[in-house]
Design a protein around this motif. Sequence first.
Motif, PDB file in Angstrom:
ATOM      1  N   LYS A  93      87.753  11.567  45.992  1.00  0.00           N
ATOM      2  CA  LYS A  93      86.860  10.724  46.797  1.00  0.00           C
ATOM      3  C   LYS A  93      86.116  11.547  47.853  1.00  0.00           C
ATOM      4  O   LYS A  93      85.066  11.146  48.343  1.00  0.00           O
ATOM      5  N   ARG A  94      86.675  12.708  48.228  1.00  0.00           N
ATOM      6  CA  ARG A  94      86.063  13.471  49.323  1.00  0.00           C
ATOM      7  C   ARG A  94      85.500  14.820  48.877  1.00  0.00           C
ATOM      8  O   ARG A  94      84.747  15.435  49.611  1.00  0.00           O
ATOM      9  N   TRP A  95      85.916  15.279  47.725  1.00  0.00           N
ATOM     10  CA  TRP A  95      85.433  16.583  47.240  1.00  0.00           C
ATOM     11  C   TRP A  95      84.409  16.405  46.132  1.00  0.00           C
ATOM     12  O   TRP A  95      84.612  15.604  45.229  1.00  0.00           O
ATOM     13  N   LYS A  96      83.322  17.164  46.215  1.00  0.00           N
ATOM     14  CA  LYS A  96      82.279  17.080  45.185  1.00  0.00           C
ATOM     15  C   LYS A  96      81.791  18.498  44.873  1.00  0.00           C
ATOM     16  O   LYS A  96      81.576  19.301  45.782  1.00  0.00           O
ATOM     17  N   ILE A  97      81.635  18.746  43.581  1.00  0.00           N
ATOM     18  CA  ILE A  97      81.106  20.050  43.187  1.00  0.00           C
ATOM     19  C   ILE A  97      79.793  19.829  42.445  1.00  0.00           C
ATOM     20  O   ILE A  97      79.640  18.850  41.697  1.00  0.00           O
ATOM     21  N   SER A  98      78.815  20.682  42.678  1.00  0.00           N
ATOM     22  CA  SER A  98      77.551  20.513  41.957  1.00  0.00           C
ATOM     23  C   SER A  98      76.923  21.876  41.686  1.00  0.00           C
ATOM     24  O   SER A  98      77.287  22.881  42.314  1.00  0.00           O
ATOM     25  N   GLY A  99      76.030  21.874  40.747  1.00  0.00           N
ATOM     26  CA  GLY A  99      75.345  23.138  40.406  1.00  0.00           C
ATOM     27  C   GLY A  99      74.022  22.859  39.739  1.00  0.00           C
ATOM     28  O   GLY A  99      73.791  21.779  39.186  1.00  0.00           O
ATOM     29  N   SER A 100      73.129  23.811  39.837  1.00  0.00           N
ATOM     30  CA  SER A 100      71.845  23.662  39.146  1.00  0.00           C
ATOM     31  C   SER A 100      71.417  25.008  38.589  1.00  0.00           C
ATOM     32  O   SER A 100      71.716  26.060  39.175  1.00  0.00           O
ATOM     33  N   TRP A 101      70.761  24.947  37.454  1.00  0.00           N
ATOM     34  CA  TRP A 101      70.199  26.162  36.860  1.00  0.00           C
ATOM     35  C   TRP A 101      68.724  25.920  36.622  1.00  0.00           C
ATOM     36  O   TRP A 101      68.327  24.891  36.070  1.00  0.00           O
ATOM     37  N   LEU A 102      67.916  26.843  37.123  1.00  0.00           N
ATOM     38  CA  LEU A 102      66.468  26.701  36.997  1.00  0.00           C
ATOM     39  C   LEU A 102      65.929  27.845  36.157  1.00  0.00           C
ATOM     40  O   LEU A 102      66.365  28.985  36.300  1.00  0.00           O
ATOM     41  N   TYR A 103      64.981  27.495  35.318  1.00  0.00           N
ATOM     42  CA  TYR A 103      64.283  28.524  34.552  1.00  0.00           C
ATOM     43  C   TYR A 103      62.793  28.169  34.566  1.00  0.00           C
ATOM     44  O   TYR A 103      62.421  27.007  34.359  1.00  0.00           O
ATOM     45  N   ALA A 104      61.955  29.159  34.812  1.00  0.00           N
ATOM     46  CA  ALA A 104      60.506  28.915  34.746  1.00  0.00           C
ATOM     47  C   ALA A 104      59.796  30.168  34.262  1.00  0.00           C
ATOM     48  O   ALA A 104      60.252  31.290  34.525  1.00  0.00           O
ATOM     49  N   THR A 105      58.719  29.962  33.560  1.00  0.00           N
ATOM     50  CA  THR A 105      57.867  31.087  33.176  1.00  0.00           C
ATOM     51  C   THR A 105      57.431  31.812  34.454  1.00  0.00           C
ATOM     52  O   THR A 105      57.210  31.175  35.482  1.00  0.00           O
ATOM     53  N   GLY A 106      57.300  33.129  34.398  1.00  0.00           N
ATOM     54  CA  GLY A 106      56.922  33.902  35.582  1.00  0.00           C
ATOM     55  C   GLY A 106      55.570  33.492  36.140  1.00  0.00           C
ATOM     56  O   GLY A 106      54.688  33.045  35.402  1.00  0.00           O
ATOM     57  N   ALA A 107      55.423  33.671  37.440  1.00  0.00           N
ATOM     58  CA  ALA A 107      54.163  33.301  38.103  1.00  0.00           C
ATOM     59  C   ALA A 107      53.046  34.243  37.673  1.00  0.00           C
ATOM     60  O   ALA A 107      53.287  35.387  37.296  1.00  0.00           O
ATOM     61  N   THR A 108      51.834  33.751  37.751  1.00  0.00           N
ATOM     62  CA  THR A 108      50.684  34.590  37.398  1.00  0.00           C
ATOM     63  C   THR A 108      50.404  35.581  38.528  1.00  0.00           C
ATOM     64  O   THR A 108      50.702  35.309  39.686  1.00  0.00           O
ATOM     65  N   TYR A 109      49.871  36.723  38.174  1.00  0.00           N
ATOM     66  CA  TYR A 109      49.349  37.652  39.174  1.00  0.00           C
ATOM     67  C   TYR A 109      48.221  38.453  38.546  1.00  0.00           C
ATOM     68  O   TYR A 109      48.055  38.456  37.323  1.00  0.00           O
ATOM     69  N   THR A 110      47.443  39.099  39.398  1.00  0.00           N
ATOM     70  CA  THR A 110      46.286  39.854  38.915  1.00  0.00           C
ATOM     71  C   THR A 110      46.678  41.314  38.763  1.00  0.00           C
ATOM     72  O   THR A 110      46.970  41.981  39.758  1.00  0.00           O
ATOM     73  N   GLU A 111      46.714  41.759  37.520  1.00  0.00           N
ATOM     74  CA  GLU A 111      47.109  43.137  37.247  1.00  0.00           C
ATOM     75  C   GLU A 111      45.855  43.996  37.084  1.00  0.00           C
ATOM     76  O   GLU A 111      44.901  43.581  36.419  1.00  0.00           O
ATOM     77  N   PRO A 112      45.852  45.200  37.658  1.00  0.00           N
ATOM     78  CA  PRO A 112      44.680  46.068  37.477  1.00  0.00           C
ATOM     79  C   PRO A 112      44.486  46.440  36.008  1.00  0.00           C
ATOM     80  O   PRO A 112      45.450  46.479  35.242  1.00  0.00           O
ATOM     81  N   THR A 113      43.248  46.715  35.658  1.00  0.00           N
ATOM     82  CA  THR A 113      42.955  47.189  34.297  1.00  0.00           C
ATOM     83  C   THR A 113      42.440  48.627  34.342  1.00  0.00           C
ATOM     84  O   THR A 113      41.947  49.146  33.353  1.00  0.00           O
TER      85      THR A 113
END
Lengths: 282, 307
Positions: free
Chosen positions: B178-198
């Motif tokens: 009644k008093r103890w709670k366990i929780s967890g989350s796992w997140l996955y996302a495609t990497g953020a965009t960035y501007t790469e030099p050419t």
Amino acid sequence: MKLKLFSLIILVLFVIASCEQVTTVEIDPDNTKKIAVECLLTSEYKFQTVKITRPFYEIGQLPEGVLDAQVIISDSRKKYIFAPDSDSSGLYVSEIRFAAILKEEYNLQIILGKDTFAAQSSLIAVTPIGPVPLKPSWRTDSLFMIDNAFVSSEEAMWEVVIDWSGLDFENDGRDSVKLYYYTFNTIDVNQVFAPNKEIIEFPIGAKLRVKKYALTSDHAKYYRAVLSEVEWSGGFFDVSPANIPTNISNDAVGYFGACTVTEDSILVQYSSDKELVRTKIR
Amino acid sequence: MVYNKQFDFEPRISLSLIINENNSIKANYAKHTQALHLVTNSESPFTSLDVWMPISPNIKHQVAHQYSLSHFYTFRKVPVTFSTEVFYKTLSNQIDYEEHANMLLNPNIEGELIFGKGWSYGLELLLRKNSGNFEGWIGYTLAKAYRQFKEINKGEPFSASFDRLHDFVLYGSYNLSKRWKISGSWLYATGATYTEPTGFFKYQNYTIPIYSEKNNERLPDYHRLDLMLSFRINKRNEAMYKHQITVSVFNVYARENPFNITYNKVKKTNTDEYEVPSDAFSKRDIVHTELYLLKVVPSLSYIFKVN
């Protein structure tokens, strides 16, 4: 004060919690930029130079010099022909000594095969240099550093060559360095939170040659963009990357600048009562 | 005195069809306007230097039109729902900045702004259990987000900085007592965009990047696991004053999620650190580095609530 302390604590936390490591990046080359031009015409009476190289696609690679270009700089009175320097690939040197002067507009023309690249530039007056800002190293009072606190009423670039050859001082096998500093009318977020920059210390007895280049508004914008991409990039508050502006036509990169210059040379010494003395030398 | 007045309206339509006790379908259209714009030229994950700007004679309302169609399914034997939604959204009067804009302490900041449009579309799936000792959800989003400005990327559309093709979240919590709670989350996302030099070029020994397209590359995929254990100090849940202690660990398996890739540093002598070189005579090799933040971060928190 509280805000400053809070910002400092946050920054320290980020630094402690963050990390930086080498990574590999495969550049997808885009060869639409044909040449890179580096030219800083100055008010010094000397052989002026233009450097023309090719863009390159791997970081750490040396750029290939462009060898077979025709290079001309002209003003309202004269044309100055530049010839390739046999000792340095891509470097073109004026056939005669000349100095750029105020109120003239200078035109650069580079002909390379079927392509012609052109740019214009003019000068603004430079104000006197003033004392070179120095500060003691925090490690020992026998070493000094340049304090990035140059003052100028016009936007300016400062070139400082520090020479400690002949002195008993070891710094990565070097006996001289060349450093650049800038004074702009603007301030940027990434400039305030710029990443760590190499600290150069030099000993008492070092000779400093300081040149101040007066920058036009467009020229200053060019250097501000360069610093944004090079010196101020890679910190925690980077701005959106973008191409550096250029004043050269036809898909070239780089800049044709013209500057009035003033110069000072000093010897860094201690007086008998241990006060720092900047002695002018010729 | 009225400095600036702009008028707009926000129509919304929602249609719902209950097929049976387990299945329903919803169709929505909504127009949203916003009189504040976020002004920042920073690529940073930190927002302390962001500025919110109100609309003005030069800055119009942000306007979004959103269309969505969703299906809800409620399982018969277990308290679980499953929803599917497809959406399409258009955005106008979006703000971005001139290249190398002067943003800080600039009294004419509006002169540095440029205006364009954006759009996004995608599919969202959500499986959710909301009651019992075990609660949790699994969410997945497949989406694309674009921006288009006449002054950027030669006027061509580009992926927005927050564009993530895949975004997956797994969350679960379990009442140990009644008093103890366990929780967890796992997140996955495609990497953020960035501007790469050419490409690069040299000027005064600076190695200067050349860019072709905005946001043409992606950082490595982002994922992390967070775990949390909480204990309610009060014996009775109905108490007026509630006290709770929570121990949590952020990024349990110490994933190095980079937020920035650099092209301007050299390795410091005799250390594992990197710095921007100063000496224009130097021939030291520039390297690519990546910056990441917050590996494993444990935390302890105390929560006090008054009912």
